[in-house]
Design an enzyme around this catalytic site. Structure first.
Site, mmCIF file in Angstrom:
data_model
loop_
_atom_site.group_PDB
_atom_site.id
_atom_site.type_symbol
_atom_site.label_atom_id
_atom_site.label_comp_id
_atom_site.label_asym_id
_atom_site.label_seq_id
_atom_site.Cartn_x
_atom_site.Cartn_y
_atom_site.Cartn_z
ATOM 1 N N LYS A 60 9.326 -53.732 20.816
ATOM 2 C CA LYS A 60 8.472 -53.142 19.790
ATOM 3 C C LYS A 60 7.042 -53.166 20.304
ATOM 4 O O LYS A 60 6.568 -54.209 20.780
ATOM 5 C CB LYS A 60 8.584 -53.952 18.497
ATOM 6 N N ASP A 73 11.362 -58.039 2.274
ATOM 7 C CA ASP A 73 11.699 -56.635 2.515
ATOM 8 C C ASP A 73 13.155 -56.479 2.954
ATOM 9 O O ASP A 73 13.455 -55.711 3.885
ATOM 10 C CB ASP A 73 10.755 -56.040 3.560
ATOM 11 N N SER A 117 5.922 -48.462 10.334
ATOM 12 C CA SER A 117 4.508 -48.404 10.002
ATOM 13 C C SER A 117 3.674 -49.200 11.002
ATOM 14 O O SER A 117 2.484 -48.960 11.177
ATOM 15 C CB SER A 117 4.283 -48.955 8.585
ATOM 16 N N PHE A 118 4.296 -50.163 11.681
ATOM 17 C CA PHE A 118 3.553 -51.037 12.569
ATOM 18 C C PHE A 118 3.721 -50.701 14.044
ATOM 19 O O PHE A 118 3.063 -51.284 14.877
ATOM 20 C CB PHE A 118 3.979 -52.491 12.348
ATOM 21 N N GLY A 145 13.300 -46.003 17.709
ATOM 22 C CA GLY A 145 12.863 -46.147 16.323
ATOM 23 C C GLY A 145 11.359 -46.245 16.202
ATOM 24 O O GLY A 145 10.641 -46.398 17.189
ATOM 25 N N LYS A 146 10.895 -46.136 14.961
ATOM 26 C CA LYS A 146 9.474 -46.312 14.691
ATOM 27 C C LYS A 146 9.302 -46.800 13.263
ATOM 28 O O LYS A 146 10.179 -46.624 12.414
ATOM 29 C CB LYS A 146 8.714 -45.000 14.883
ATOM 30 N N LYS A 205 6.385 -48.696 17.367
ATOM 31 C CA LYS A 205 7.585 -48.004 17.814
ATOM 32 C C LYS A 205 8.484 -48.981 18.558
ATOM 33 O O LYS A 205 8.046 -50.039 18.991
ATOM 34 C CB LYS A 205 7.208 -46.819 18.699
ATOM 35 N N VAL A 206 9.741 -48.575 18.724
ATOM 36 C CA VAL A 206 10.724 -49.444 19.365
ATOM 37 C C VAL A 206 11.447 -48.668 20.457
ATOM 38 O O VAL A 206 11.818 -47.508 20.256
ATOM 39 C CB VAL A 206 11.759 -49.981 18.337
#
Length: 422
Positions: free
Chosen positions: A52, A146, A33-34, A30-31, A36-37
């Site tokens: 992360k 959020d 705004s802050f 995953g990725k 990637k994972v």
């Protein structure tokens, strides 16, 4: 990305700081705004985690360092069965790292995109688990800001976990929260003010929960709001739009999400049709999608005493003894496979080549330092100095603290058949 980090697992001293070298990188999942994972395995314990990682230079250039530090500070103080919990944080020359629980079931956005139709019983359990997490955050004075399907991950059994605290904030009596933050389609009405900033509280997360529950049941959101919508447009939508509820939905579920007159369910407060016509004095006067935050459900007791959920065994929910109806597919990662391709092909500094890259950089430090802008270098040095290193295993045993949370109201774990179904 897989097993390129090491051909042999080195021996580690249990007292030394955890670093990037302690993990084998398996694949990207995953990725955001802050950062990637990726999926990692700790080489000494063989435990699997999600890692992360955030590029330092990019964070400095985008003025995101403060948010990263704030997220780290918040997550260090949290541990709950329905959160994605932080285990380790550390840094190297290039990146900041956060190692958290690995959830293999994917996020709810992924499943919506896979055309999964969540049944009412599934959403009901999601709501119960999420309100326990929100109640816990509220007890720590934290507003997540959020809550949405993208930030709700499933474990392999189908239980929900809230993730992504990068815009969370701490509410205190001395510093009211007025900043507009979040994802617009899920943000509460009180966060939008056309005249002056208005303070808001924990109720904004419960509004987001209502929007999420509606979307899971209907595969679209209750209000037509886009990320590009202006504040005035959004305020107008809340004032004029009528939310539609399918006739197939159970009246009790509708009553939990939004006040609608005419349904047959009875209010146990005044034996009135829900919502009770007595008015604001009635304890059922507000639900999750109540425009007025003062009347909106925003505490665990509001949910627990609502007739639709009055038969729920909340201890069993907290201890994950109620089996979800929706169980993610096993044997797959339940995420977009393009993340792995992007990391392998498009990323200029791929994680699996970090060790070779840093070793080469060490041999050429003079060149690196001379080419680095002094302003950027100064901020990178401050980041290096102030970064918060964390190791949950050194703070307290994870198992004991989780058990303390899960049994705080129900005593020791017990297997029984007392109302374990929703």
């Amino acid at each position: 990305m897989g097993a390129n980090t090491s051909s042999k697992s080195p021996a580690f001293d249990g007292n030394e700081d955890v670093t990037f070298d302690h993990f084998e990188i398996l694949r990207a999942i995953g990725k955001g705004s802050f950062g990637k994972v990726c999926v990692v395995q700790k080489t000494d314990t063989k435990k699997m985690y999600a890692m992360k990682y955030m590029n330092k230079q990019r964070c400095v250039e985008r003025n995101e360092v403060r948010n990263v530090f704030k997220e780290l500070q918040i997550m260090q103080g949290l541990e709950h069965p329905f959160l994605v919990n932080l285990w380790y944080s550390f840094q190297d020359e290039e990146d900041m790292f956060m190692v958290v629980d690995l959830l293999l079931g994917g996020d709810l956005r992924y499943h919506l995109q896979q055309n999964v139709r969540f049944q009412e019983g599934t959403v009901k359990l999601f709501i119960c688990e999420l309100v326990l997490a929100l109640d816990y955050l509220q007890s720590r004075h934290i507003i997540h800001r959020d809550i949405k399907p993208d930030n709700i991950l499933l474990d392999e059994h189908g239980h929900v976990h809230i993730t992504d605290f990068n815009i969370a904030t701490v509410l205190t009596k001395d510093s009211p929260v007025t900043t507009i933050a979040g994802t617009k389609p899920y943000m509460a009405p009180e966060m939008f003010s056309s005249t002056k900033p208005t303070s808001y509280s924990f109720a904004v997360d419960w509004w987001s929960l209502g929007v999420t529950a509606y979307e899971l049941l209907r595969t679209r959101r209750p209000y037509h709001i886009r990320s590009s919508s202006s504040t005035d447009e959004i305020a107008r939508v809340f004032q004029t739009a009528a939310v539609a509820y399918p006739a197939a939905w159970r009246p009790d579920m509708v009553a939990l999400i939004r006040k609608v007159r005419g349904w047959g369910a009875r209010c146990s407060c005044h034996s009135q049709p829900l919502p009770c016509t007595v008015g604001s004095a009635c304890k059922w006067s507000g639900q999750l999608l109540e425009l007025n935050p003062e009347k909106r459900f925003s505490q665990l007791q509001d949910i627990q005493s609502f007739p639709y959920l009055s038969d729920v065994n909340w201890d069993a929910v907290l201890q994950k003894r109620i089996m979800p109806e929706f169980i993610p597919m096993k044997g797959i990662l339940n995420c977009d496979p393009t993340f792995e391709l992007e990391e392998m092909i498009l990323e200029s500094k791929p994680l699996h080549k970090k060790k070779k890259r840093l070793a080469k950089k060490d041999k050429d430090t003079s060149k690196s330092n001379s080419s680095q802008a002094s302003h950027l270098q100064k901020h990178l040095e401050m980041l290096q100095r102030d970064f918060i290193v964390f190791n949950r295993e050194k703070v307290r045993p994870h198992h004991d603290s989780i058990q303390g949370i899960m049994t705080k109201s129900g005593g020791p774990h017990r297997e029984d058949n007392q109302n374990n179904n929703l």
